[in-house]
Every structure is written in structure tokens, then in C-alpha cells.
Scaffold this motif. Structure first.
Motif, PDB file in Angstrom:
ATOM      1  N   ARG A  98     -23.612 -30.692  -5.477  1.00 54.90           N
ATOM      2  CA  ARG A  98     -23.759 -29.913  -4.231  1.00 54.90           C
ATOM      3  C   ARG A  98     -23.268 -30.687  -3.021  1.00 54.90           C
ATOM      4  N   LEU A 100     -24.249 -33.842  -2.194  1.00 59.49           N
ATOM      5  CA  LEU A 100     -25.189 -34.847  -1.662  1.00 59.49           C
ATOM      6  C   LEU A 100     -24.669 -36.270  -1.854  1.00 59.49           C
ATOM      7  N   GLY A 101     -24.089 -36.532  -3.014  1.00 62.81           N
ATOM      8  CA  GLY A 101     -23.547 -37.867  -3.262  1.00 62.81           C
ATOM      9  C   GLY A 101     -22.455 -38.199  -2.256  1.00 62.81           C
ATOM     10  N   GLU A 123     -20.108 -51.484  -7.533  1.00 66.75           N
ATOM     11  CA  GLU A 123     -19.828 -51.652  -8.952  1.00 66.75           C
ATOM     12  C   GLU A 123     -20.324 -50.414  -9.681  1.00 66.75           C
ATOM     13  N   VAL A 124     -19.556 -50.052 -10.700  1.00 67.56           N
ATOM     14  CA  VAL A 124     -19.872 -48.834 -11.433  1.00 67.56           C
ATOM     15  C   VAL A 124     -19.552 -49.063 -12.909  1.00 67.56           C
ATOM     16  N   ASN A 128     -18.801 -44.404 -16.534  1.00 70.66           N
ATOM     17  CA  ASN A 128     -19.377 -43.424 -15.607  1.00 70.66           C
ATOM     18  C   ASN A 128     -18.244 -42.686 -14.869  1.00 70.66           C
ATOM     19  N   ALA A 131     -19.138 -40.656 -11.412  1.00 67.84           N
ATOM     20  CA  ALA A 131     -19.264 -41.469 -10.204  1.00 67.84           C
ATOM     21  C   ALA A 131     -17.911 -42.039  -9.794  1.00 67.84           C
ATOM     22  N   LEU A 134     -15.935 -39.542  -7.840  1.00 73.98           N
ATOM     23  CA  LEU A 134     -16.412 -39.458  -6.446  1.00 73.98           C
ATOM     24  C   LEU A 134     -15.849 -40.623  -5.629  1.00 73.98           C
ATOM     25  N   TYR A 135     -15.949 -41.834  -6.158  1.00 74.83           N
ATOM     26  CA  TYR A 135     -15.513 -43.008  -5.389  1.00 74.83           C
ATOM     27  C   TYR A 135     -14.003 -42.963  -5.133  1.00 74.83           C
ATOM     28  N   ARG A 137     -12.081 -40.334  -4.960  1.00 78.21           N
ATOM     29  CA  ARG A 137     -11.814 -39.284  -3.969  1.00 78.21           C
ATOM     30  C   ARG A 137     -12.136 -39.772  -2.565  1.00 78.21           C
TER      31      ARG A 137
END
Ligand code: COA
Length: 176
Positions: A98, A100-101, A123-124, A128, A131, A134-135, A137
Motif C-alpha cells: 500500500r 507504507l514501505g 543491508e538486505v 529478499n 525489498a 523497493l530499494y 526503485r
């Protein structure tokens, strides 16, 4: 916030830790932070030399006489100039997708920039993909891999977002 007008962000306080911990254990069942870690992190949010900032994302609750809000996400950052680090970021499964992240990551990046940081690191887990999407983008790039960093043997990707504008005129270029 794009996630809906009822959702709000505020600073995390010690009273939030039990609820945050429950969310942490749901989202990171294999390597959840212990409760004490959250207390130690929040201790570093106090005072002039605070190096941490933590926020929770909440939505209103109408059917519970004991509380009027529910924590649906949290994020934490460390800033020791010239670096800022995303310490943690998490959104409850039922509230994911939605925005939020994205909103919480923007908050960290904007705060890091305001504090004078030159770059944001995180760090991820290498597995994953959500995530990492998202990073990427949001302008983070993979700069290093820590092999077998996690207890189950998974690698950690170190990702970085520069905050300094490489196209901005420098004092030297302004002299010309
Ligand atoms: C990663 C996380 C914080 C993202 O929060 P979110 O509120 O779902 O993120 P957003 O709604 O802002 O989504 C933004 C992007 O995240 C990516 N994404 C997030 N979760 C995803 C998933 N499960 N699968 C695929 N992509 C995902 C997508 O790229 C999405 O972009 P899109 O909207 O163009 O599809 C959340 O999924 C989460 O808490 N995951 C579990 C804990 C975790 O992995 N934390 C990060 C540790 S480094």
C-alpha cells in the motif's frame, strides 16, 4: 500519505516495543531482534548527540476498548555523519503493498539528507527480492556482498543511495 488518510507516522517510544516486537517476530522469524536491542536503539534517540531515529506507522482501531491505534510498520535509522544506515524497516503482511514501505524509506532518506548525510546504506538478504525491488526503485544500488552474513548462511547485499547531487555546481565551478 499515499497509503490512506487514516495512516500516520510518529516517533517510536518505549511503550511501543511490545507491539513492535510482535511484528518483528512475525516478519523475521529466524533472526528477530531481541527486545533489549530495541530498548538500546531507542536509548540512542535521546539527547543532542542522538545517532538514531525510529518511527512507527499506525492506523486507527475502533473495535478495541484498550487502544485506539495499531502499529502496522516501523523503521529505524542510524546517522553518524557522513553516513546514514537503514537499521530496520518492516510493514505488517496485511498492510504491505500500500506504499507504507516507500513512505517510511522516503522519511529516512529525507531525514538523512536534512542531517547532512552524504549517503544512505542498508543491508538486505540476497533472497529478499521484494525489498530489493523497493530499494532499487528508490535509487539504491548494490555495492557489496557480505557472504554468509546471516545465521542461515544467506548473503547480505549492501546497497547505497548517494545523497549528494553530482551535477550540482561546486564552489570551484562557480569561480569560473
Ligand atoms: C519490504 C517492505 C518493508 C516493503 O513494504 P511495503 O509497504 O509492502 O512497500 P510498498 O507498498 O511501498 O511497495 C513498494 C515496492 O516494494 C516491492 N515489494 C515489496 N514487497 C514485495 C513483495 N512481497 N513482492 C514483490 N515486491 C515487493 C515492490 O517493488 C513494490 O513496488 P510496486 O509498488 O511498484 O510493486 C515489506 O514488504 C516488509 O516488511 N517485508 C518483510 C520485512 C522485510 O523484508 N524488511 C526489509 C528488510 S531489509
Amino acid at each position: 500519505m499515499s497509503a490512506g488518510p487514516a495512516v500516520s507516522l510518529r516517533s517510536m517510544v518505549a511503550e511501543d516495543i511490545p507491539e513492535v516486537l510482535a511484528l518483528e517476530q512475525r516478519l523475521f522469524p529466524h533472526d528477530a531482534w531481541p527486545e533489549q536491542f530495541f530498548h538500546e536503539e531507542l536509548a540512542h534517540t535521546q539527547g543532542e548527540r542522538a545517532t538514531r531515529r525510529y518511527w512507527v506507522c499506525t492506523e486507527p482501531v475502533e473495535d478495541d476498548p484498550l487502544t485506539d491505534e495499531r502499529i502496522i510498520g516501523f523503521v529505524g535509522m542510524m546517522c553518524v555523519l557522513p553516513l546514514a544506515d537503514v537499521q530496520t524497516i518492516a510493514v505488517a503482511p496485511e498492510a504491505q503493498g500500500r506504499g507504507l514501505g516507500t513512505t517510511m524509506l522516503h522519511l529516512v532518506v529525507d531525514t538523512a539528507r536534512d542531517l547532512g548525510a552524504e549517503q544512505v546504506l542498508l543491508e538486505v538478504r540476497s533472497d529478499n527480492d521484494g525489498a530489493q525491488g523497493l530499494y532499487r526503485r528508490e535509487g539504491f544500488t548494490h555495492i557489496h556482498t557480505r557472504r554468509r552474513y546471516y545465521p542461515d548462511g544467506a548473503d547480505a547485499l549492501i546497497m547505497q543511495k548517494p545523497l549528494t547531487d553530482l551535477d550540482a555546481p561546486t564552489s570551484a565551478s562557480r569561480l569560473r
